[in-house]
Design an enzyme around this catalytic site. Structure first.
Site, PDB file in Angstrom:
ATOM      1  N   HIS A 191       0.678  -1.209   0.166  1.00  0.00           N
ATOM      2  CA  HIS A 191      -0.045  -0.019   0.164  1.00  0.00           C
ATOM      3  C   HIS A 191       0.845   1.305  -0.143  1.00  0.00           C
ATOM      4  O   HIS A 191       0.711   2.211  -0.699  1.00  0.00           O
ATOM      5  CB  HIS A 191      -0.974   0.126   1.223  1.00  0.00           C
ATOM      6  CG  HIS A 191      -2.128  -0.988   1.001  1.00  0.00           C
ATOM      7  ND1 HIS A 191      -2.743  -1.531   2.117  1.00  0.00           N
ATOM      8  CD2 HIS A 191      -2.901  -1.081  -0.061  1.00  0.00           C
ATOM      9  CE1 HIS A 191      -3.825  -2.281   1.497  1.00  0.00           C
ATOM     10  NE2 HIS A 191      -3.999  -2.084   0.347  1.00  0.00           N
ATOM     11  N   GLU A 433      -3.476 -22.017 -16.343  1.00  0.00           N
ATOM     12  CA  GLU A 433      -2.371 -21.685 -15.486  1.00  0.00           C
ATOM     13  C   GLU A 433      -1.560 -22.986 -14.855  1.00  0.00           C
ATOM     14  O   GLU A 433      -0.919 -23.195 -14.290  1.00  0.00           O
ATOM     15  CB  GLU A 433      -2.778 -20.788 -14.399  1.00  0.00           C
ATOM     16  CG  GLU A 433      -3.789 -21.416 -13.505  1.00  0.00           C
ATOM     17  CD  GLU A 433      -4.413 -20.234 -12.488  1.00  0.00           C
ATOM     18  OE1 GLU A 433      -3.564 -19.468 -12.120  1.00  0.00           O
ATOM     19  OE2 GLU A 433      -5.562 -20.168 -12.116  1.00  0.00           O
ATOM     20  N   ASP A 457       1.929 -18.405 -12.713  1.00  0.00           N
ATOM     21  CA  ASP A 457       1.793 -19.683 -12.285  1.00  0.00           C
ATOM     22  C   ASP A 457       2.138 -20.862 -13.406  1.00  0.00           C
ATOM     23  O   ASP A 457       2.649 -21.924 -13.177  1.00  0.00           O
ATOM     24  CB  ASP A 457       0.325 -20.286 -11.657  1.00  0.00           C
ATOM     25  CG  ASP A 457       0.077 -19.946 -10.148  1.00  0.00           C
ATOM     26  OD1 ASP A 457       1.313 -20.020  -9.526  1.00  0.00           O
ATOM     27  OD2 ASP A 457      -0.941 -19.727  -9.895  1.00  0.00           O
ATOM     28  N   CYS A 504      -2.771 -12.395 -18.516  1.00  0.00           N
ATOM     29  CA  CYS A 504      -2.825 -11.517 -17.650  1.00  0.00           C
ATOM     30  C   CYS A 504      -1.717 -11.339 -16.711  1.00  0.00           C
ATOM     31  O   CYS A 504      -1.707 -10.914 -15.527  1.00  0.00           O
ATOM     32  CB  CYS A 504      -3.928 -11.601 -16.817  1.00  0.00           C
ATOM     33  SG  CYS A 504      -4.347 -13.315 -15.988  1.00  0.00           S
TER      34      CYS A 504
END
Length: 693
Positions: A191, A433, A457, A504
């Site tokens: 963050h 994946e 992955d 992605c």
């Protein structure tokens, strides 16, 4: 010159300011309390929680005013962690059963929860441990009535150098003239990093020993393009960076001009360019930059910040808040992907020897239909008013896929029975994946509307190489010929079956790979929001013909090194802005050099960490005694001394000790001194044996 990882891109220079505002507490008061004192200790804890929550709400409101509503939501995660029942129960238990004072109880409970997060496989969620650290530090500061300010006294134009930086600190930097951040720890999805990007502050993370190599007052150039910082550079280096700064300003202007411009190649081939998101703030950033939607919405974080499963209604509102930013673009919502490697504190599961290959993703969901149905109903309800799609994680064959589709039909029937509306033609996709799914893609294509390739992955499973930790990390390479061949096959088969396919994984976010991916046949990419415009620039600066030519050359190659050389050479010719290249000898000379140490490998067979440099070899050896690992000898040849290699060996060994949960004995005097200088590693030491020379 010291090397790091770019977390927020840009270029800056300024005078260094060393900051310890995020260092872990190392002197927590610890004492036994009587039974009569326990209620008072718990009252102190409750009062601290209330006070810290008030302070966090103040910080959240300040961020909302300065940066916006969605950036302020970052602190909602910390507030939820502060309210977490597991944290409160752990503190009360330690006070009641162990008779610990509340400061020690808070410290132990926070460390226990941080250790849980640190074991997660997904970096996005592993980095939430920093939020726990922030919450714990605030509680302890209040309990100790520590009045020190979060932010040190800053001077205009400074570069903050810190071991670690917390989101609550970064939130207060606006208007203080901070030009850049250099952080020894940190992460790309922490963050603090997200806020640094929102503030436009160039940031490097994972910079080893930055607080030792840089002194307050040093002039530092932070090159958050090439991932390096230069300390007290010479005049010629400054002149070259002046030219780079001018070039970069021109390029940034070009990137801003790409907002709203179609993502097409120079010869007119359209590419769908979406964003990977994990929370509403990511969606807002993606929308501002003109993303075509969300190609991957990870829903796990909404579950991990709760102390119980979010209800169907709560999930509906989570997903709607995100989808509203991105419409009319579609939001592809991946079903919950948790398991033994990403545990939920309120969802106990049996331990597994290899959790990445175990009970996770769709396997876990099918075993817990109530959990799956609540999420499916929330997504289906949203589909009545927003363009959303369902993405099934970790599919490895037809049995899993058909069972998941049957579950979707059950959820639809339940909504029909209660009179609730939904899109009956909602798109359903499968993630590719696993090698099994890659092999079976032609059969799977008959049962889904689209595919999403999760290369993070897929690469590790194809190459049997852990992408996070372990000795095999160096063999994890998305440019391995096997990976390239599989990606080309996936794109070709999906096209022949008339099914959309998106990529992605992390390689989609790297503009150096964009041309190759287009050439391999991908017409849809989902990237990290901060890289949207860079990837768009890369694809708009090439043609489909040139991309296919590059892919053809790469597909004919048999070695990873040859492929990497080809791809990097092609990108070097095309990249819009390049950092200066310097001979190492021109930047770092003499015994006090800050040159980057040689790469370090873990030689398990010989039980040592090694750093080769030509014919020379430095190493740190260890032996295993019972349940302890004894770090017993450090050797650095004379010709390699003064390069920081011994420190790098010690840090690598201690980092791996933490990952493997070793208890270590620093019998080597150098390692013992290193731990004294770096108390963040002190908890690894087996205190039953003192270090010896």
């Amino acid at each position: 010159m010291i090397i790091g990882q770019v977390a927020s891109s840009g270029l800056a220079r300024g005078r260094a300011l060393l900051c310890d505002c995020a260092r872990k507490q190392i002197a927590i008061p610890r004492r036994q309390v009587s039974e009569a004192e326990v209620p008072g200790e718990i009252e102190r804890f409750d009062a601290a929680v209330a006070a810290v929550e008030r302070k966090l709400l103040e910080v959240q409101e300040s961020v909302r005013r300065s940066l916006g509503k969605d950036e302020a939501e970052i602190f909602e995660a910390q507030i939820l962690l502060l309210r977490d029942v597991q944290l409160r129960d752990a503190v009360r238990e330690l006070c009641l059963e162990n008779r610990l004072n509340v400061e020690a109880a808070v410290d132990d409970a926070i460390k226990r929860l941080m250790d849980l997060f640190a074991r997660l496989d997904d970096p996005y969620f592993r980095e939430r441990a920093t939020d726990l650290h922030d919450v714990g530090r605030r509680l302890l500061d209040h309990l100790e009535e520590n009045g020190r300010p979060d932010v040190p006294v800053l001077h205009d134009g400074c570069v903050i150098v810190a071991n670690e930086l917390l989101a609550s600190v970064v939130a207060q930097l606006e208007g203080h003239g901070v030009r850049a951040l250099i952080i020894e720890k940190g992460g790309l999805t922490a963050h603090a990093t997200i806020l640094a990007r929102s503030l436009g502050i160039p940031t490097l993370v994972h910079v080893p020993e930055a607080t030792r190599r840089i002194r307050t007052g040093d002039l530092v150039i932070v090159d958050a393009l090439a991932g390096r910082a230069l300390i007290n550079p010479q005049a010629e280096v400054l002149r070259r960076y002046d030219r780079l700064a001018a070039d970069l300003q021109v390029h940034l202007g070009v990137l801003k001009g790409l907002i709203g411009v179609p993502a097409v190649t120079r010869d007119g081939t359209a590419i769908k360019l979406c964003a990977n998101i994990g929370q509403t703030a990511d969606a807002l950033t993606a929308a501002k930059l003109g993303a075509d939607g969300a190609g991957l919405y990870r829903t796990e974080f909404g579950f991990m910040v709760q102390d119980q499963f979010p209800s169907e209604d709560e999930q509906y509102y989570f997903y709607r808040a995100t989808a509203e930013h991105l419409q009319p673009g579609e939001t592809v919502i991946r079903l919950l992907d948790v398991g033994s490697d990403k545990p939920l504190s309120y969802f106990p599961l049996p331990r597994e020897g290899n959790p990445a290959l175990g009970y996770r993703g769709i396997r876990l969901l099918l075993g817990h239909p109530t959990l799956m149905q609540a999420q499916l109903r929330a997504i289906l309800r949203l589909s009545a008013s927003h363009p959303v799609a369902i993405l099934l994680p970790m599919i490895d064959g037809m049995d899993d896929l058909l069972a998941a589709k049957a579950a979707i039909e059950v959820a639809k029937a339940e909504l029909v029975a209660t009179g609730q509306s939904f899109n009956r033609d909602i798109r359903v996709g499968a993630m590719i994946e696993t090698p099994a799914a890659a092999i079976l893609i032609e059969h799977l294509a008959d049962e889904v509307d689209f595919f999403s390739v999760g290369t993070n992955d897929l690469v590790q499973f194809l190459l049997a190489a852990d992408r996070i930790r372990g000795e095999t990390a160096s063999t994890y390479d998305p440019l391995h010929p096997a990976v390239i061949q599989v990606l080309a096959t996936l794109a070709r088969v999906a096209s022949s079956k008339g099914k959309a396919i998106s990529l992605c994984g992390e390689i989609a976010s790297d503009p150096a790979y964009t041309k190759l991916l287009i050439g391999l046949g991908f017409r849809s990419l989902s990237v990290n929001p901060g890289q949207l415009l860079e990837v768009k620039y890369a694809l708009r600066s090439t043609t489909l013909h040139d991309a296919e030519s590059l892919a053809g050359q790469v597909l004919a190659m048999r070695s990873t090194s040859a492929i990497r050389t080809q791809v990097e050479a092609d990108w070097k010719r095309r990249r819009p802005v390049s950092s200066p290249e310097f001979p190492k000898s021109s930047l770092t000379t003499g015994a006090t050099t800050n040159a980057e140490p040689c790469p370090i490998s873990h030689n398990v067979a010989r039980q040592r960490f090694e750093s080769p440099a030509g014919a020379a070899l430095a190493f740190l050896s260890y032996v295993v005694e019972g349940g302890r690992v004894v770090l017993d000898h450090t050797f650095v040849p004379d010709e390699l001394r003064g390069r920081g290699i011994a420190a790098a060996l010690a840090r690598r060994a201690l980092d791996e000790a933490r990952q493997r949960r070793w208890k270590i004995v620093p019998r080597c005097s150098y390692v013992a001194r290193f731990i004294e200088r770096h108390p963040e590693f002190a908890d690894l030491v087996d205190r039953h044996e003192e270090a010896q020379d």
